[in-house]
Motif scaffolding. Sequence first.
Motif, PDB file in Angstrom:
ATOM      1  N   ASN A 656       0.814  -1.213   0.000  1.00 60.40           N
ATOM      2  CA  ASN A 656       0.000   0.000   0.000  1.00 60.40           C
ATOM      3  C   ASN A 656       0.849   1.264   0.000  1.00 60.40           C
ATOM      4  O   ASN A 656       0.633   2.177  -0.799  1.00 60.40           O
ATOM      5  CB  ASN A 656      -0.943  -0.006   1.211  1.00 60.40           C
ATOM      6  CG  ASN A 656      -2.066  -1.012   1.055  1.00 60.40           C
ATOM      7  OD1 ASN A 656      -2.531  -1.283  -0.044  1.00 60.40           O
ATOM      8  ND2 ASN A 656      -2.508  -1.587   2.165  1.00 60.40           N
ATOM      9  N   VAL A 657       1.825   1.320   0.891  1.00 63.06           N
ATOM     10  CA  VAL A 657       2.683   2.507   0.968  1.00 63.06           C
ATOM     11  C   VAL A 657       3.515   2.647  -0.302  1.00 63.06           C
ATOM     12  O   VAL A 657       3.659   3.748  -0.855  1.00 63.06           O
ATOM     13  CB  VAL A 657       3.592   2.432   2.208  1.00 63.06           C
ATOM     14  CG1 VAL A 657       4.641   3.537   2.184  1.00 63.06           C
ATOM     15  CG2 VAL A 657       2.759   2.532   3.484  1.00 63.06           C
ATOM     16  N   GLY A 658       4.069   1.534  -0.794  1.00 66.28           N
ATOM     17  CA  GLY A 658       4.874   1.592  -2.011  1.00 66.28           C
ATOM     18  C   GLY A 658       4.078   2.059  -3.204  1.00 66.28           C
ATOM     19  O   GLY A 658       4.580   2.832  -4.041  1.00 66.28           O
ATOM     20  N   SER A 659       2.827   1.622  -3.311  1.00 60.05           N
ATOM     21  CA  SER A 659       2.022   2.015  -4.471  1.00 60.05           C
ATOM     22  C   SER A 659       1.683   3.501  -4.438  1.00 60.05           C
ATOM     23  O   SER A 659       1.643   4.153  -5.484  1.00 60.05           O
ATOM     24  CB  SER A 659       0.740   1.180  -4.533  1.00 60.05           C
ATOM     25  OG  SER A 659      -0.101   1.431  -3.420  1.00 60.05           O
ATOM     26  N   ILE A 660       1.469   4.053  -3.238  1.00 56.20           N
ATOM     27  CA  ILE A 660       1.117   5.471  -3.143  1.00 56.20           C
ATOM     28  C   ILE A 660       2.348   6.358  -3.256  1.00 56.20           C
ATOM     29  O   ILE A 660       2.410   7.269  -4.092  1.00 56.20           O
ATOM     30  CB  ILE A 660       0.380   5.755  -1.814  1.00 56.20           C
ATOM     31  CG1 ILE A 660      -0.980   5.053  -1.793  1.00 56.20           C
ATOM     32  CG2 ILE A 660       0.195   7.256  -1.613  1.00 56.20           C
ATOM     33  CD1 ILE A 660      -1.695   5.138  -0.460  1.00 56.20           C
ATOM     34  N   LEU A 661       3.343   6.104  -2.419  1.00 60.25           N
ATOM     35  CA  LEU A 661       4.519   6.980  -2.381  1.00 60.25           C
ATOM     36  C   LEU A 661       5.461   6.753  -3.553  1.00 60.25           C
ATOM     37  O   LEU A 661       6.181   7.661  -3.956  1.00 60.25           O
ATOM     38  CB  LEU A 661       5.287   6.774  -1.074  1.00 60.25           C
ATOM     39  CG  LEU A 661       4.552   7.131   0.219  1.00 60.25           C
ATOM     40  CD1 LEU A 661       5.493   6.996   1.409  1.00 60.25           C
ATOM     41  CD2 LEU A 661       3.982   8.537   0.160  1.00 60.25           C
TER      42      LEU A 661
END
Length: 718
Positions: A656-661
């Motif tokens: 989740n964090v990798g896809s957004i940031l």
Amino acid sequence: MTDFTHPMFGWQIDSDGIVVLTMNDPDNSANTANDRFNNEFPAVLDHLEATRDSISGVVLTSSKKTFFAGADLTSFITAGPADVPDVEAMLNHLKVNLRRLETLGRPVVAAINGAALGGGYEIALACHHRVIVNSPNAVVGLPESGLGVLAGAGGTVRTVRMFGIEKALNDILLPGTKFTPEAAAEAGLVDEVVDSADDLISAAKRWIATHTESVQPWDTTGYRIPGGYPADEHMAPVLTKLPALLRKRTHGAPAPAAEAILAAVVEGAAVDFDNAQAIESRYCAGLVGSQISSNIIKATFFDPRVIRRGQRRLANEPPFQAGKVLVVGSCPVAGGIALACARAGIDVAVASSNVADAETTIANVMRALTISAASSADAVVTTPKLTAWSIDDSPADVDVVIESLFADHPERQLVLTRILDRLDPDTLVLSNSSALPISALAASDSSPERFAGLHFFAPVDKLKLVEVIVGEKTSDKTVAKILDFARQLDRMSIVVGDSPGFFTTRILHAFLDEAMLLLTEGVPASSIERAATQAGYPTGPLALLDDLGFPVMARISAEITGVQSRDDVAATGSTVGSILRRMVSEFDRSGRASAGGFYNYEEGRRRDLWRGQDEVSAIDCRIDFADLKERMLFREALEAIHCYEDGVVRTVPEANVGSILGVGFPSWTGGALQFANQYDDGLDGFIRRCEALARAYGPRFEPTTSLRDRAAAQGVYE
């Protein structure tokens, strides 16, 4: 002297009758608006009111590193629609007590010793005067919009009455700006800046000594909101343009927090203070109980904490600290990496096949350091040593080597072999490849256990995520050292497995590939761009491809699709590569750097869309606009699911964090896997929509067996 004690509030009253209230939650590292605060703050106010005749003023401060951290987000993330009334009641209860503080009848000063964001700054707003220490850590502001909520403890009401509707919206509430002490003083958010924390209390007491009777401006007779009230005739043009400006800011993407902030501000400005507070509470509680708010809070606050907790240092291994880094390459990303290292106070050597290119990179780094030297937040403690070298003469006495070449596998390996044998076996060797398998690159190293990937995202100075890629022979010690190094550079890390494209590039490729399929199907380029931004992507796919450059993306596309081993390669074969190769070979357009891609450019600035898009596809196609948005979202989310099932991305928070940031998956979704969780009717609804898209547009949208099994077991990605 001290004549009153309370677990969370220290109480000291001096001979002049000034009470210093020191917030110090004994159970937590930071003061927050948790149950303890909500129970104990009223008791302190009771005591202040009971002893008011013997008090000349109040100073509110903190013994923590921060002043006050705001709301307890644990309760926010679990709130649903049924909890909205309770949240609203909690906010109103807090406001009653803050109102008691500012109407105490005695001057109250906030002595801000550290960060006062969100609820922390709202407490400061309820004081009559604000003094702050001049420290880079002492930031103030109301950043709630970035969490999908709004300032619900009087923040919208008081800032509007301090600054007016337009300034409160555009400078403070909608952007969620975090102000340094000097910027806060210039903007009027604080009243005085002192050099040392030791000066805070004395400065606060000096102000109290000369302001024996203090009331808030909005409590005085004849007060008017700066700039005017909504009912004022001259405000009509202002109010008319606000929704249009908001849409321009959000591009039409789901933005309930921004819409609620606008509504709360305008409606609250039209009524008295108390009713404005009630309006604010109602809007804030509605946001807290919404799915989008939970998604954003999870992705921006809780998931990063889970990731950091999972990145524990190896037992008996000391923390790793780099003193000197060798950056191999002179492309813009290599320059960004060199600058990031220099800003961390690390000596940097840059090596290139052409020494002049390395010297140019070093000059650019020095220029950037000089520009930022005036900012205390960016200034390094010591000036690092910066040097330029040829590949063959590059220094070997370094702690870390970072290869960042725009080259294919053979060329990268050739360059690395000219360096590796001269290094100490403990030197970290990292490749900034965004797609090439790390294990293959490490094959040329006699110590492959020290070799790993460290993928930076461009522009490096703005995107703070790094992707740590673990090769077949990368040791745990190496991974631990890389994570320490990333922290040294002030970077957020995700750890992923080794495969073509790793995690972020694979899901980015899926997004871009679906956009190219839409283009070949005859969907107008403007519709594709608008659908992406309305879905919540920060940039349309065609503009993004222009920025990345067609040669780079064509090569990455070939690396990903040429080596994939999944069963559905035929269904997900790359359209990106074929379109980009045509753009270069047939139309002589290769992206922004060459002043021509899917857009036209003038002096580096994006202008209009290139009118030759029709030559890519002669088909005239009309697809439902909702399908345009969801084809890109679902294609990327399904690729993230594949990566999770393949073990490329190891945890849901990292996905989740990798896809957004990393690649700009819409933040309102909570991330690529959370998008599936939170779809209407959960994973069951997500699967039904996948099946509908697969019937209409092709088998690439078919749900995986694992996804179906998870839904059947009433599971989610967590």
